[in-house]
Enzyme design. Sequence first.
Site, PDB file in Angstrom:
ATOM      1  N   ASP A 157     -36.271  25.058  85.356  1.00 13.30           N
ATOM      2  CA  ASP A 157     -36.739  26.135  84.846  1.00 13.30           C
ATOM      3  C   ASP A 157     -35.934  26.711  83.946  1.00 13.30           C
ATOM      4  OD1 ASP A 157     -38.593  28.131  84.816  1.00 13.30           O
ATOM      5  OD2 ASP A 157     -37.207  29.512  86.233  1.00 13.30           O
ATOM      6  N   SER A 158     -36.403  27.868  83.459  1.00 11.82           N
ATOM      7  CA  SER A 158     -35.573  28.513  82.386  1.00 11.82           C
ATOM      8  C   SER A 158     -34.877  29.554  83.077  1.00 11.82           C
ATOM      9  CB  SER A 158     -36.611  29.547  81.640  1.00 11.82           C
ATOM     10  OG  SER A 158     -37.339  30.281  82.571  1.00 11.82           O
ATOM     11  N   CYS A 201     -41.384  25.433  85.100  1.00  8.60           N
ATOM     12  CA  CYS A 201     -41.529  26.393  84.100  1.00  8.60           C
ATOM     13  C   CYS A 201     -42.758  26.250  83.465  1.00  8.60           C
ATOM     14  CB  CYS A 201     -40.318  26.473  83.040  1.00  8.60           C
ATOM     15  SG  CYS A 201     -40.533  27.835  81.896  1.00  8.60           S
ATOM     16  N   GLU A 260     -37.793  40.004  89.435  1.00  3.67           N
ATOM     17  CA  GLU A 260     -36.353  39.906  89.466  1.00  3.67           C
ATOM     18  C   GLU A 260     -35.748  41.074  89.840  1.00  3.67           C
ATOM     19  OE1 GLU A 260     -34.407  38.034  85.900  1.00  3.67           O
ATOM     20  OE2 GLU A 260     -35.821  36.300  86.214  1.00  3.67           O
ATOM     21  N   CYS A 273     -47.183  31.500  85.945  1.00  2.74           N
ATOM     22  CA  CYS A 273     -45.728  32.051  85.462  1.00  2.74           C
ATOM     23  C   CYS A 273     -44.913  31.724  86.881  1.00  2.74           C
ATOM     24  CB  CYS A 273     -45.511  33.331  85.034  1.00  2.74           C
ATOM     25  SG  CYS A 273     -43.833  33.761  84.756  1.00  2.74           S
ATOM     26  N   HIS A 318     -42.546  33.648  88.254  1.00  2.30           N
ATOM     27  CA  HIS A 318     -42.537  34.900  88.866  1.00  2.30           C
ATOM     28  C   HIS A 318     -43.583  35.380  89.503  1.00  2.30           C
ATOM     29  CE1 HIS A 318     -38.754  34.180  86.390  1.00  2.30           C
ATOM     30  NE2 HIS A 318     -38.309  35.515  86.704  1.00  2.30           N
TER      31      HIS A 318
HETATM   32  N1  DGL Z   1     -40.080  30.525  83.803  1.00  2.82           N
HETATM   33  C1  DGL Z   1     -40.934  31.008  82.888  1.00  2.82           C
HETATM   34  C2  DGL Z   1     -42.350  30.778  83.202  1.00  2.82           C
HETATM   35  O1  DGL Z   1     -42.716  30.289  84.264  1.00  2.82           O
HETATM   36  C3  DGL Z   1     -40.768  32.564  83.038  1.00  2.82           C
HETATM   37  C4  DGL Z   1     -39.491  33.126  82.547  1.00  2.82           C
HETATM   38  C5  DGL Z   1     -39.351  32.620  81.209  1.00  2.82           C
HETATM   39  O2  DGL Z   1     -39.902  33.616  80.227  1.00  2.82           O
HETATM   40  O3  DGL Z   1     -38.447  31.965  80.855  1.00  2.82           O
HETATM   41  O4  DGL Z   1     -43.218  30.895  82.227  1.00  2.82           O
END
Ligand code: DGL
Length: 280
Positions: free
Chosen positions: A25-26, A88, A167, A198, A200
């Site tokens: 993931d990012s 992600c 977060e 997403c 989060h």
């Molecule tokens: N992990 C990203 C997503 O699921 C969210 C955070 C980001 O913008 O990198 O889209």
Amino acid sequence: MGSTVESRSSRKNTSGADRPVGVFDSGIGGLTAVRELRKVLPGEDIIYLGDTARVPYGTKSEETIKRFAEQDVEFLRRFDIKLIVVACNTVSSVAIEYLRAKYESLHILGVLEPGVEEACRTTRSGKIGVIGTIATIESRRHVSEIKRRGDFQVLCRPCPLFVPLAEEGLVAGQIPELVAHMYLDELRGKIDSLILGCTHYPLLTETISKVMGPEVRLINVSHEVARKARGYLLQNGLLREKGRGDLRVYLTDIPPHYEELIFRFLGEKPRSVEKVELEF
Ligand code: DGL
């Protein structure tokens, strides 16, 4: 890169089922997917990469997201993984075809398709909502994937502020509710299913549900991808069912309070957390 990673990644003689599952993931948000994977696939060893040095991806261009995603896959490939889960949503929306074309021999599972399939399967009215990062929504990938499956109506909305709220652990109460109203009021009453597109957003389930109303079903893509991963491993004789699998987390930056942050998304303490540098 640290020497520990080198020595671990050189274990290449394990049998098919004993090889780990790679997840990236990012940032740390993708641990919501790992949480589900650990429930559905308790015996699997998981290697998680979070590109915390370069998060967020959701505000970046397609070209940059593809480049970062490729580097993430290159890192995980060193562990002789049997499956990659792209936790992600942004990468799953913008770069998955690119990754699949580049790494033909790897099975790469994204979070977009499982979420879309579930929404199309369960919607009663045929009206589906999608929320995600700016890059995810602008890719229009959910729209094309949903419409490919039938005569559905799709309403999309980027909700970028949900990421820092999750977060911060600010997931219930006045502030997140206000933000949720700002984003979601335009969808209220117009859909019966909402894809949480997403990493989060599952943390904000209660607030999103409160704003959308009980008649709207929230689709947790992490849950769907975990089911899909299980199906793939089972069908291919790669499922590891014995014992409790291991979880190792690699981050490209170790942020302050990282342990607290990891626990917030994962709900447990991983065996190890190490810093890595990706080779560009
Ligand atoms: N992990 C990203 C997503 O699921 C969210 C955070 C980001 O913008 O990198 O889209």
